[in-house]
Design a protein around this motif. Structure first.
Motif, short mmCIF file in Angstrom:
data_model
loop_
_atom_site.label_atom_id
_atom_site.label_comp_id
_atom_site.label_asym_id
_atom_site.label_seq_id
_atom_site.Cartn_x
_atom_site.Cartn_y
_atom_site.Cartn_z
N GLY A 148 -9.52 -20.69 35.47
CA GLY A 148 -8.89 -19.79 36.44
C GLY A 148 -8.78 -20.40 37.83
N VAL A 149 -9.87 -20.98 38.30
CA VAL A 149 -9.86 -21.60 39.62
C VAL A 149 -9.02 -22.88 39.61
N THR A 150 -9.05 -23.61 38.51
CA THR A 150 -8.36 -24.89 38.43
C THR A 150 -6.85 -24.72 38.36
N LEU A 151 -6.38 -23.81 37.49
CA LEU A 151 -4.96 -23.76 37.14
C LEU A 151 -4.15 -22.72 37.90
N TRP A 152 -4.69 -21.53 38.05
CA TRP A 152 -3.89 -20.44 38.59
C TRP A 152 -3.28 -20.72 39.96
N PRO A 153 -4.04 -21.33 40.91
CA PRO A 153 -3.44 -21.56 42.22
C PRO A 153 -2.27 -22.53 42.21
N LEU A 154 -2.12 -23.30 41.13
CA LEU A 154 -0.98 -24.21 41.01
C LEU A 154 0.26 -23.51 40.46
N LEU A 155 0.07 -22.30 39.93
CA LEU A 155 1.15 -21.62 39.23
C LEU A 155 1.70 -20.41 39.97
N THR A 156 0.87 -19.77 40.78
CA THR A 156 1.31 -18.58 41.49
C THR A 156 0.60 -18.52 42.85
N SER A 157 0.89 -17.50 43.64
CA SER A 157 0.34 -17.44 44.99
C SER A 157 -1.15 -17.17 44.97
N LEU A 158 -1.84 -17.67 46.00
CA LEU A 158 -3.29 -17.47 46.07
C LEU A 158 -3.65 -15.99 46.17
N LEU A 159 -2.80 -15.21 46.80
CA LEU A 159 -3.06 -13.77 46.89
C LEU A 159 -3.07 -13.14 45.50
N ARG A 160 -2.11 -13.52 44.65
CA ARG A 160 -2.08 -12.94 43.31
C ARG A 160 -3.21 -13.50 42.45
N VAL A 161 -3.55 -14.76 42.66
CA VAL A 161 -4.70 -15.34 41.95
C VAL A 161 -5.95 -14.51 42.23
N GLU A 163 -6.20 -11.45 43.31
CA GLU A 163 -6.08 -10.09 42.77
C GLU A 163 -6.49 -10.06 41.31
N TYR A 164 -5.94 -10.96 40.52
CA TYR A 164 -6.17 -10.89 39.08
C TYR A 164 -7.50 -11.51 38.65
N LEU A 165 -7.98 -12.54 39.36
CA LEU A 165 -9.30 -13.08 39.01
C LEU A 165 -10.41 -12.15 39.47
#
Length: 266
Positions: A148-161, A163-165
């Protein structure tokens, strides 16, 4: 080509390899054997001279429900297992990033926890209409260390990361596409065929150019994610014995056991 294991199968379709998480009775929950095989299969496939592309999917009605409850419970009292699991998580993430062939995820149902990380570690992500993504690590008292920390910020905005994490909320397929976490939604009965067709198209591309392009992109991913991956994995190991995590897993496992008993008695 690949070690025989009932929990992770590899089938050749021409120059495409179809990798299937194969514990359908447990929604492809990750136990120790599946965890280990997920850390090995990418190097095996990289050594397969006949392979040009890969499809990753799940057997049955789920892609993967994440960690198997019994496997999670064992981490509470087994320090060697905790160390081993963190090493495997690091290997899985690193091997997926560095894997030279294109990988298409065919997300046929819920992709949760490590299952979500596996899907998002692929190069292209197709999702069935009723599939979803979720990373509920925080909700079960763990740090989101296995992707989650590794991949998500490369795919979508940090705000949405965040929210969902932070919430662990499920992300429906259409929303995943809007967020940039998936490429497109496919009708349930067309998912396998479309994923295979896409993999065949990638397999037909000039191999050297495609591999070199993927390697260059992988260098960017590693550069950006290295510090976050290490920090998250170390923190996840620490939370494997936290009171919150132990309590929540016991509650969830007991609830699952009660549902199973009710089903058996019906």
């Amino acid at each position: 080509m690949s070690k025989v294991s009932p929990v992770l199968t590899v089938v050749a379709d021409g120059d495409v390899r179809i990798v299937t998480l194969n514990r359908p009775d447990r929604l492809n929950g990750v136990n120790e054997e599946l965890h280990r095989r997920l850390s090995e299969v990418w190097r095996e496939l990289a050594d397969d001279t006949g392979a040009r592309a890969v499809v990753l999917t799940g057997a049955g009605r789920a892609f993967s429900a994440g960690g198997d409850f019994e496997h999670l419970r064992r981490h509470h009292t087994d320090p060697e297992l905790r160390e081993r699991s963190i090493r495997l998580d690091r290997t899985i993430q690193t091997e997926l990033i560095r894997f030279p062939l294109p990988v298409v995820a065919a997300v046929n149902g819920p992709a949760v926890g490590l299952g979500c990380s596996l899907a998002l570690g692929c190069d292209l992500v197709l999702m069935a209409e009723d599939a979803c993504l979720a990373d509920p690590h925080v909700s079960v008292g763990l740090v989101a260390g296995d992707g989650g920390v590794t991949l998500w910020p490369l795919l979508t905005s940090l705000l949405r990361v965040k929210e969902y994490l932070f919430t662990g909320d499920r992300i429906p397929a259409a929303t995943a596409v809007e967020l940039g976490l998936a490429n497109r939604v496919v009708a349930n009965d067309r998912l396998s065929a479309e994923a295979l067709a896409l993999a065949r198209r990638l397999a037909a591309q000039p191999a050297e150019a495609l591999r070199a392009t993927k390697a260059a992109l992988a260098a960017v991913v590693e550069q950006v994610s290295r510090g976050g991956m290490d920090a998250a994995l170390l923190a996840e190991r620490a939370t494997m014995t936290s009171p919150d995590h132990i309590r929540i897993v016991e509650e969830l496992a007991s609830r699952a056991d009660r549902r199973a008993s009710a089903g058996e008695g019906a």
